[in-house]
Design an enzyme around this catalytic site. Structure first.
Site, PDB file in Angstrom:
ATOM      1  CG  ASN A   1      31.347  10.512  31.949  1.00 21.35           C
ATOM      2  OD1 ASN A   1      31.284  10.833  33.120  1.00 21.35           O
ATOM      3  ND2 ASN A   1      30.396  10.772  31.078  1.00 21.35           N
TER       4      ASN A   1
ATOM      5  CG  ASP B   1      29.498  12.631  34.452  1.00 18.56           C
ATOM      6  OD1 ASP B   1      30.281  13.589  34.366  1.00 18.56           O
ATOM      7  OD2 ASP B   1      28.662  12.348  33.574  1.00 18.56           O
ATOM      8  CG  HIS B   2      29.288   7.438  37.671  1.00 19.13           C
ATOM      9  ND1 HIS B   2      28.063   8.008  37.964  1.00 19.13           N
ATOM     10  CD2 HIS B   2      29.120   6.778  36.505  1.00 19.13           C
ATOM     11  CE1 HIS B   2      27.200   7.698  37.015  1.00 19.13           C
ATOM     12  NE2 HIS B   2      27.815   6.959  36.111  1.00 19.13           N
TER      13      HIS B   2
ATOM     14  NE  ARG C   1      28.586  10.332  54.195  1.00 18.67           N
ATOM     15  CZ  ARG C   1      29.295   9.568  55.042  1.00 18.67           C
ATOM     16  NH1 ARG C   1      30.150  10.129  55.850  1.00 18.67           N
ATOM     17  NH2 ARG C   1      29.136   8.261  55.075  1.00 18.67           N
TER      18      ARG C   1
ATOM     19  CG  HIS D   1      26.160  14.965  31.437  1.00 21.37           C
ATOM     20  ND1 HIS D   1      25.301  13.915  31.189  1.00 21.37           N
ATOM     21  CD2 HIS D   1      25.450  16.076  31.124  1.00 21.37           C
ATOM     22  CE1 HIS D   1      24.144  14.357  30.744  1.00 21.37           C
ATOM     23  NE2 HIS D   1      24.204  15.672  30.707  1.00 21.37           N
TER      24      HIS D   1
ATOM     25  NE  ARG E   1      21.446  14.052  34.534  1.00 20.36           N
ATOM     26  CZ  ARG E   1      20.932  13.164  33.672  1.00 20.36           C
ATOM     27  NH1 ARG E   1      21.715  12.304  33.075  1.00 20.36           N
ATOM     28  NH2 ARG E   1      19.649  13.126  33.437  1.00 20.36           N
TER      29      ARG E   1
ATOM     30  NE  ARG F   1      20.682  12.644  37.730  1.00 17.12           N
ATOM     31  CZ  ARG F   1      19.977  11.826  36.955  1.00 17.12           C
ATOM     32  NH1 ARG F   1      20.458  10.652  36.627  1.00 17.12           N
ATOM     33  NH2 ARG F   1      18.798  12.176  36.515  1.00 17.12           N
TER      34      ARG F   1
ATOM     35  CD  GLU G   1      27.744  13.119  28.427  1.00 17.68           C
ATOM     36  OE1 GLU G   1      28.840  12.564  28.622  1.00 17.68           O
ATOM     37  OE2 GLU G   1      26.646  12.605  28.692  1.00 17.68           O
TER      38      GLU G   1
ATOM     39  CB  THR H   1      22.799   9.659  28.382  1.00 19.53           C
ATOM     40  OG1 THR H   1      23.489  10.613  29.176  1.00 19.53           O
ATOM     41  CG2 THR H   1      22.282  10.322  27.128  1.00 19.53           C
TER      42      THR H   1
ATOM     43  CD  GLU I   1      30.170   9.724  23.119  1.00 22.21           C
ATOM     44  OE1 GLU I   1      30.749  10.822  23.269  1.00 22.21           O
ATOM     45  OE2 GLU I   1      29.788   9.012  24.056  1.00 22.21           O
TER      46      GLU I   1
ATOM     47  CG  HIS J   1      25.746   5.012  27.343  1.00 25.24           C
ATOM     48  ND1 HIS J   1      25.142   4.074  28.114  1.00 25.24           N
ATOM     49  CD2 HIS J   1      25.408   6.218  27.872  1.00 25.24           C
ATOM     50  CE1 HIS J   1      24.447   4.682  29.068  1.00 25.24           C
ATOM     51  NE2 HIS J   1      24.595   5.985  28.949  1.00 25.24           N
TER      52      HIS J   1
HETATM   53  N1  PXP Z   1      28.995   9.101  26.370  1.00 25.41           N
HETATM   54  C1  PXP Z   1      27.853   9.733  26.718  1.00 25.41           C
HETATM   55  C2  PXP Z   1      27.291  10.688  25.721  1.00 25.41           C
HETATM   56  C3  PXP Z   1      27.238   9.508  27.958  1.00 25.41           C
HETATM   57  O1  PXP Z   1      26.100  10.155  28.266  1.00 25.41           O
HETATM   58  C4  PXP Z   1      27.849   8.640  28.873  1.00 25.41           C
HETATM   59  C5  PXP Z   1      27.233   8.427  30.223  1.00 25.41           C
HETATM   60  O2  PXP Z   1      27.378   9.543  31.003  1.00 25.41           O
HETATM   61  C6  PXP Z   1      29.044   8.013  28.476  1.00 25.41           C
HETATM   62  C7  PXP Z   1      29.575   8.246  27.226  1.00 25.41           C
HETATM   63  C8  PXP Z   1      29.754   7.075  29.391  1.00 25.41           C
HETATM   64  O3  PXP Z   1      28.949   5.954  29.576  1.00 25.41           O
HETATM   65  P1  PXP Z   1      29.360   4.882  30.655  1.00 25.41           P
HETATM   66  O4  PXP Z   1      29.336   5.577  31.974  1.00 25.41           O
HETATM   67  O5  PXP Z   1      28.305   3.838  30.522  1.00 25.41           O
HETATM   68  O6  PXP Z   1      30.728   4.393  30.306  1.00 25.41           O
END
Ligand code: PXP
Length: 254
Positions: free
Chosen positions: A13, A15-16, A24, A56, A58, A62, A83, A114, A164, A204
């Site tokens: 994932n 996203d981060h 920034r 994801h 959203r 964000r 996602e 989430t 999942e 997660h």
């Molecule tokens: N699976 C789902 C459905 C999630 O919402 C997330 C968080 O975005 C993850 C997996 C990944 O979780 P983590 O970032 O804690 O590894």
């Protein structure tokens, strides 16, 4: 890397990576000097041996932006897991994206991430319609659920191919009996989901430290991991972080 006999696949994932960019450049979308690059991160993750990319989109945008999804999709030869919350605007984008997989999650604006599984049993009708629309464009659908029989059964009944299992409660539990209880709940849920014909994924809060405690959970096919890998990337690099996780995953025997 040594060949692994583990059946586990790793979805990363990212996203981060986008969270850092947005910190920034949120007010300068598409700036020529914006960084870090989500697409470059995805390339590194897959080069290091991960099997798919999860992003994801959203409602509040964000982190991942619409253009990230478009770029991730445009790259051929990747497996993309979209996602998403079950809201009309996002569903329309998911249908147009035709991602390989979609994972439906609950989404609340105030949450940091989430925070729990989807109440599939309570929202059966609305979810069934979305599952059908996604499957009509060739997307395989997963439900992100707490390890509770009602939601697993409802996921199978509305035609989802995968669940999942939400491992966040396990990850947040103090080590010892509390965490072992959570691991047992996940194992029972995996047996039930597998018996219902569902592919069993998990995600997660998974880290290299807490993953071995999940090795008693049978039938796992894919782990979706984000925060830990991006955090490790700050100190050891993204490719190394992915290889470190695959090294731990290699000991899972199903
Ligand atoms: N699976 C789902 C459905 C999630 O919402 C997330 C968080 O975005 C993850 C997996 C990944 O979780 P983590 O970032 O804690 O590894």
């Amino acid at each position: 890397m040594t060949p692994s006999q583990s059946p586990l696949r790793l979805g990363v994932n990212i996203d981060h990576v986008a969270t850092l960019r947005q910190a920034r450049y949120a007010r300068m979308p598409g700036a020529h000097h914006e960084e870090p690059s989500v697409i470059e991160a995805a390339r590194q993750v897959l080069a290091a041996g991960a099997h798919s990319i999860t992003a994801h989109l959203r409602e509040d945008r964000r982190h991942i932006q619409d253009r990230d999804i478009a770029m991730l999709r445009a790259e051929s030869g990747w497996l993309l897991n979209f996602e998403m919350g079950n809201t009309p605007g996002i569903v329309a984008i998911a249908v147009a994206t035709r991602a390989d997989f979609a994972c439906l999650v609950p989404e609340h604006r105030e949450e940091v991430t989430t925070e729990g599984g989807l109440a599939v049993a309570e929202h059966r009708k609305a979810l069934a319609e979305t599952v059908r629309r996604l499957q009509d464009v060739g997307t395989k659908v997963s439900m992100f659920v707490d390890p509770e029989p009602a939601h697993l059964k409802a996921s199978a009944e509305i035609g989802a191919e995968m669940v999942e299992l939400h491992t966040g409660t396990y990850a947040n539990a103090a080590s010892g009996p509390e965490r072992e209880t959570e691991a047992r709940r996940l194992a029972e849920a995996a047996v039930l989901a597998h018996g219902l014909g569902l592919q069993v994924n998990a995600g997660h809060g998974i880290t290299t430290a807490n993953l071995p405690g999940l090795f008693g959970v049978p039938h796992l096919t894919e782990l979706n991991i984000g925060h830990h890998l991006v955090s490790r990337a700050v100190t050891i690099g993204l490719g190394e972080a992915v290889m470190e996780m695959l090294g731990v995953m290699a000991a899972y025997r199903g």
